[in-house]
Design a protein around this motif. Structure first.
Motif, PDB file in Angstrom:
ATOM      1  N   ALA A  38       0.827  -1.204   0.000  1.00 55.40           N
ATOM      2  CA  ALA A  38       0.000   0.000   0.000  1.00 55.40           C
ATOM      3  C   ALA A  38       0.865   1.258   0.000  1.00 55.40           C
ATOM      4  O   ALA A  38       0.577   2.232  -0.712  1.00 55.40           O
ATOM      5  CB  ALA A  38      -0.934   0.001   1.210  1.00 55.40           C
ATOM      6  N   VAL A  39       1.941   1.254   0.785  1.00 57.84           N
ATOM      7  CA  VAL A  39       2.837   2.412   0.826  1.00 57.84           C
ATOM      8  C   VAL A  39       3.519   2.603  -0.527  1.00 57.84           C
ATOM      9  O   VAL A  39       3.585   3.717  -1.061  1.00 57.84           O
ATOM     10  CB  VAL A  39       3.884   2.241   1.946  1.00 57.84           C
ATOM     11  CG1 VAL A  39       4.965   3.313   1.849  1.00 57.84           C
ATOM     12  CG2 VAL A  39       3.220   2.300   3.321  1.00 57.84           C
ATOM     13  N   VAL A  40       4.040   1.511  -1.095  1.00 54.17           N
ATOM     14  CA  VAL A  40       4.720   1.604  -2.393  1.00 54.17           C
ATOM     15  C   VAL A  40       3.759   2.103  -3.466  1.00 54.17           C
ATOM     16  O   VAL A  40       4.087   2.997  -4.269  1.00 54.17           O
ATOM     17  CB  VAL A  40       5.313   0.231  -2.781  1.00 54.17           C
ATOM     18  CG1 VAL A  40       5.773   0.236  -4.245  1.00 54.17           C
ATOM     19  CG2 VAL A  40       6.488  -0.120  -1.869  1.00 54.17           C
ATOM     20  N   ASP A  41       2.548   1.559  -3.473  1.00 55.60           N
ATOM     21  CA  ASP A  41       1.597   1.898  -4.532  1.00 55.60           C
ATOM     22  C   ASP A  41       1.068   3.322  -4.427  1.00 55.60           C
ATOM     23  O   ASP A  41       0.761   3.949  -5.451  1.00 55.60           O
ATOM     24  CB  ASP A  41       0.421   0.913  -4.502  1.00 55.60           C
ATOM     25  CG  ASP A  41       0.807  -0.490  -4.949  1.00 55.60           C
ATOM     26  OD1 ASP A  41       1.907  -0.651  -5.506  1.00 55.60           O
ATOM     27  OD2 ASP A  41       0.009  -1.420  -4.731  1.00 55.60           O
ATOM     28  N   THR A  42       0.962   3.845  -3.215  1.00 54.25           N
ATOM     29  CA  THR A  42       0.326   5.155  -3.051  1.00 54.25           C
ATOM     30  C   THR A  42       1.293   6.307  -2.870  1.00 54.25           C
ATOM     31  O   THR A  42       1.010   7.427  -3.292  1.00 54.25           O
ATOM     32  CB  THR A  42      -0.659   5.141  -1.859  1.00 54.25           C
ATOM     33  OG1 THR A  42       0.066   4.803  -0.673  1.00 54.25           O
ATOM     34  CG2 THR A  42      -1.776   4.147  -2.068  1.00 54.25           C
ATOM     35  N   GLY A  71       4.796   3.377  -6.996  1.00 56.04           N
ATOM     36  CA  GLY A  71       4.817   1.982  -7.412  1.00 56.04           C
ATOM     37  C   GLY A  71       6.210   1.415  -7.616  1.00 56.04           C
ATOM     38  O   GLY A  71       6.354   0.317  -8.169  1.00 56.04           O
ATOM     39  N   ASP A  72       7.251   2.108  -7.164  1.00 57.04           N
ATOM     40  CA  ASP A  72       8.633   1.711  -7.421  1.00 57.04           C
ATOM     41  C   ASP A  72       9.197   0.959  -6.218  1.00 57.04           C
ATOM     42  O   ASP A  72       9.636   1.576  -5.234  1.00 57.04           O
ATOM     43  CB  ASP A  72       9.470   2.947  -7.734  1.00 57.04           C
ATOM     44  CG  ASP A  72      10.881   2.610  -8.172  1.00 57.04           C
ATOM     45  OD1 ASP A  72      11.255   1.422  -8.142  1.00 57.04           O
ATOM     46  OD2 ASP A  72      11.622   3.551  -8.543  1.00 57.04           O
ATOM     47  N   VAL A  73       9.229  -0.378  -6.288  1.00 60.86           N
ATOM     48  CA  VAL A  73       9.722  -1.186  -5.166  1.00 60.86           C
ATOM     49  C   VAL A  73      11.199  -0.936  -4.888  1.00 60.86           C
ATOM     50  O   VAL A  73      11.670  -1.123  -3.761  1.00 60.86           O
ATOM     51  CB  VAL A  73       9.482  -2.687  -5.431  1.00 60.86           C
ATOM     52  CG1 VAL A  73       7.997  -2.993  -5.522  1.00 60.86           C
ATOM     53  CG2 VAL A  73      10.206  -3.152  -6.702  1.00 60.86           C
TER      54      VAL A  73
END
Length: 284
Positions: free
Chosen positions: A220-224, A228-230
């Motif tokens: 959720a943190v990465v996506d928002t 979206g960058d892991v």
């Protein structure tokens, strides 16, 4: 006494070879609820092998979580699984996790803390491949009934409450069968599947893996907040503050800070009961 703290910490580290490929990555992501909607390009990066990204929390299940399994069977450690709960988890990423890998994980009991009515085991795993270190992972394992041996209480992991309103807030539903799918990544503790075992541990039904909530929160943190960058994730830690039951909904509140994101996670249906606290994602 089942836990001999001196013997456990002094024991020689254990090493094992682990390997993974795209199928392990995809199964892990699906266990976190990835792939909804199935054709969303933002979700396909977690589910489609042709452009797969690896969520850094995969480190907790790579090699079926050998570090935690090895730690619970280390010299000086003899515990009842029904008395074991995951108290906290942290990961430091040294570089992005590849989609296919073969590495050596070296595990040891880094510390044993005496919390009075319980003991906390800090199980540390350091993972490296031919190109060097990949990640370091610390699992804090809470063992009920094993404290009171006069040992060090250990450091406090509590953080000051975030200030102001969150920068983002999202909800993530948990499927009724999610624990059954997540456990296929290697955590076979019957607490998450067997109602009779769950009852022995004091729960009226099986609970979701804390590390599943952990992975869902990082996604959720990465996506928002991280586009979206892991690969931007450098570290991730949390304290497991309460249980989650399959079928519930997670409310994830996020606050931006300089180089990090603070998060607090609650169970919507239980009046926002806290389930993850003191949660920090460090990033570039």
């Amino acid at each position: 006494m089942p836990i001999d703290a001196v013997k456990a910490v002094a024991a020689e580290p254990r090493s094992a070879e682990i390997a993974w490929d795209h199928k392990d990555i995809q199964l892990y992501h699906l266990g976190l609820g990835a792939g909804r909607p199935a054709t969303d390009p933002a979700e396909l990066r977690y589910t489609l092998e042709s452009g797969l990204h690896v969520l850094p929390s995969f480190a907790t299940v790579a090699g079926a979580g050998m570090g935690v399994v090895g730690g619970l069977s280390a010299p000086g450690i003899e515990v009842d699984l029904a008395a074991v709960l995951h108290g906290g988890q942290s990961i430091t990423l040294h570089r992005p996790i590849p989609v296919r890998g073969r590495a050596v994980t070296t595990s040891r009991v880094a510390a044993v803390y005496d919390k009075g009515k319980a003991a906390i085991l800090v199980l540390r795993s350091e993972v490296a491949d031919d190109d060097g270190p990949l990640w370091t992972s610390d699992a804090q394992i809470f063992v009920r009934g094993e404290g009171g041996f006069g040992g060090d209480r250990g450091p406090s992991t509590r953080l000051p409450a975030p200030e102001g309103d969150p920068d983002r807030e999202v909800e993530r539903p948990i499927r009724e069968d999610q624990a059954l799918l997540y456990r296929l990544s290697g955590d076979w503790n019957p607490l998450h599947a067997d109602p009779e075992f769950a009852a022995l541990a004091g729960f009226d039904r099986p609970i979701l893996h804390g590390l599943c909530t952990y992975g869902m929160t990082l996604k959720a943190v990465v996506d928002t907040l991280l586009d979206g960058d892991v690969a931007r994730v450098r570290g991730y830690g949390t304290r497991f503050a309460g249980v989650v039951f399959p079928g519930e909904t997670l409310r994830i509140r996020m606050w931006r800070t300089d180089g990090s994101v603070r998060a607090e996670v609650t169970a919507v249906e239980r009046d926002d009961a806290s389930v993850l606290a003191d949660t920090v994602v460090t990033h570039t």
